[in-house]
Enzyme design. Structure first.
Site, mmCIF file in Angstrom:
data_model
loop_
_atom_site.group_PDB
_atom_site.id
_atom_site.type_symbol
_atom_site.label_atom_id
_atom_site.label_comp_id
_atom_site.label_asym_id
_atom_site.label_seq_id
_atom_site.Cartn_x
_atom_site.Cartn_y
_atom_site.Cartn_z
ATOM 1 C CG HIS A 22 9.723 20.739 24.968
ATOM 2 N ND1 HIS A 22 8.688 21.506 24.461
ATOM 3 C CD2 HIS A 22 10.500 21.605 25.674
ATOM 4 C CE1 HIS A 22 8.840 22.767 24.847
ATOM 5 N NE2 HIS A 22 9.937 22.847 25.581
ATOM 6 C CG ASP A 130 7.207 21.145 21.345
ATOM 7 O OD1 ASP A 130 7.427 22.374 21.284
ATOM 8 O OD2 ASP A 130 7.220 20.515 22.414
ATOM 9 C CD GLN A 361 12.162 17.245 39.491
ATOM 10 O OE1 GLN A 361 13.258 17.790 39.532
ATOM 11 N NE2 GLN A 361 11.138 17.780 38.849
ATOM 12 C CG HIS A 376 13.468 25.601 36.999
ATOM 13 N ND1 HIS A 376 13.153 24.397 37.557
ATOM 14 C CD2 HIS A 376 13.330 25.430 35.663
ATOM 15 C CE1 HIS A 376 12.843 23.522 36.605
ATOM 16 N NE2 HIS A 376 12.944 24.132 35.447
#
Length: 492
Positions: A22, A130, A361, A376
């Site tokens: 997040h 959030d 990544q 995932h």
């Protein structure tokens, strides 16, 4: 009426959930707003602040975008968490994980007062908070400003969750494995009870975790609107359904990862990589285009040694070149790694690269030698795979990940194949996927009969993603419209 020169600068405060999945997109959001002249401030805690501060220094130096940080204390001692346990990723995996997660989420409720003190002192024009801060709407209302909700997933997730909670189809099946169609949702989407987030099936009175998560799913309609890390062309049916049927005000401003343009921002996104980025790229440069599969299960997965052994054997049997990211703490009490077949790394020398810890990544995925990804299905990774234009082997574990798998393998049509997981994994110690299934899935996306068609479609979506954030693209236009709307509100 004030002249343009007299209008004060728009100020947006960001309150991310304290987990890397997040925090990273929240920083990207702040960067996007800041690049458009908006004053941006991120609220965080002492332990989490380095994730932001190091990146902000680079952003300030390279782009001249100033992002502020305001630090509030996290009440570890007050709720009984270990000192410094201010991030979800810091909670040790094990039998006490769920219990400690509940305590961690309870601690978030104690942050309302210090956040409101910041709102009172700095008087921002908007709070982007959030979904886990269930009091954020109340706080924003108290200070007369809009609260935008960030839930870190897709419009497809928002729609599926809303329909599931509205119609509760899982209550009308005869077994946990009986498929049912999600009522009201476009696309004939089928799920089973085994694939649903645990909170959805729990009794509110019995499960504090379920109670909190159910509350988060009602906050989006109470908020001024929802910012979505996605782009319209990826899921137009569900973006329209969100807005027109469910009545959610949404702005699609992703893929957020694409705001990182230079090498350093990509290489150091989130955390310092556990491998030298240049060495990693040098290895990738030695490979043919579309020949390497990238295997990573995010920051939350923690497979046991048996499952890791199955993955290793499946990789070797598939014959594919690979980069495999494994959590760095996979050692026994004596410091030995018992999860690799004997001689594996020697046999794989030149064919494979194991990264123990954190991987760069985005940098890896955009390299031309990457031809596929095992994921995932966490939303950040899923969207980064889409953006990179690579087919995926989907291996969902928990949370929203089965929903994301449906989006990849069914809605987006032929950009991924499932590895065969059929139920939510509540205990990471369970080995559920065998080497034969892993071998089969890897071959299917890399060299199977339909691999070329899959890669072609995936690359097309990747191009769409990049166009969306360019000037005149759908995400760029949505972000500009949102900033204009917030600016207009701030003048009254």
């Amino acid at each position: 009426m004030m002249s343009t020169s007299e209008i004060p600068q728009l100020h947006v405060m960001f309150l991310p959930f304290f987990g890397l999945g997040h925090m990273i997109p929240t920083l990207d959001m702040a960067k996007l707003f800041g690049a458009r002249g908006v004053k941006t401030t991120i609220i965080t805690t002492p332990v989490n602040s380095p994730v932001f501060s190091k990146a902000i220094q680079r952003i300030s130096k390279d782009l001249g975008v100033q992002i502020g940080i305001k630090i509030i204390n996290f009440p570890c001692a007050e709720v009984g968490l270990p000192d410094g346990c201010e991030n979800l990723n810091a909670i040790p995996k094990g039998e006490a994980y769920t219990e400690m997660t509940i305590i961690f989420l309870k601690a978030l409720s104690m942050l309302q007062e210090p956040v409101e003190q910041l709102l009172s002192e700095f008087k921002p024009n908007c709070l982007v908070a959030d979904m886990f801060f269930t009091w954020a709407n109340e706080s924003a209302t108290k200070f007369g400003i809009p609260r935008l909700l960030f839930n870190g997933s897709s419009s497809f997730y928002l729609c599926t969750t809303a329909c599931m909670m509205m119609y509760e189809p899982y209550k009308h099946v005869s077994s946990d494995s009986e498929p049912f169609v999600v009522p009201g949702l476009p696309g004939d989407i089928k799920l089973t009870k085994k694939q649903l987030p645990e909170f959805m099936l729990s009794n509110d009175d019995e499960n504090e975790f379920a109670k909190l998560l159910k509350k988060t799913n009602g906050e989006d309609l109470k908020s001024y609107g929802v910012v979505v890390n996605s782009f319209y062309e990826l899921e137009p049916t569900y973006a329209d359904y969100c807005r027109n049927i469910l009545g959610k005000r949404t702005w699609h401003i992703g893929p957020l990862s694409l705001c990182n343009k230079n090498f350093e921002d990509k290489a150091l996104r989130g955390k310092q990589a556990s491998i030298d980025e240049n060495e990693c790229l040098k290895w990738l440069n030695s490979k043919k285009p579309d020949s390497v599969v990238y295997i990573c299960f995010g920051s939350g997965a923690n497979f046991n040694s048996d499952q890791l052994m199955e993955i290793a054997m499946g990789i070797e049997a598939s014959g594919q070149d690979f980069i495999w990211v494994v959590r760095e703490d996979k050692k026994d009490e004596d410091g030995n790694e018992d999860w690799l077949p004997e001689g594996f790394e020697k046999r794989m020398e030149g064919k494979g690269l194991i990264i123990r810890g954190w991987a760069p990544q985005v940098l890896i995925l955009e390299h031309e030698s990457i031809g596929g990804m095992v994921t995932h299905c966490g939303w950040n990774s899923t969207l980064e795979g889409v953006t990179a234009g690579v087919p995926m082997v989907t291996w969902p574990l928990f949370a929203d990940q089965f929903y994301n798998e449906k989006l990849v393998n069914q809605v987006l049509k032929n950009i991924g194949v499932g590895v065969g997981v059929q139920e939510m994994i509540t205990n990471m110690g369970v080995s559920v996927v065998k080497r034969e299934a892993i071998e089969k899935a890897l071959k299917e996306i890399m060299v199977g009969d339909g691999a070329e068609e899959m890669k072609k479609r995936a690359k097309g979506l990747g191009l769409m993603a990049r166009r969306a954030v360019e000037e005149g693209g759908s995400s760029c236009s949505d972000l500009n419209a949102l900033i204009e709307e917030l600016s207009s509100l701030s003048q009254f």
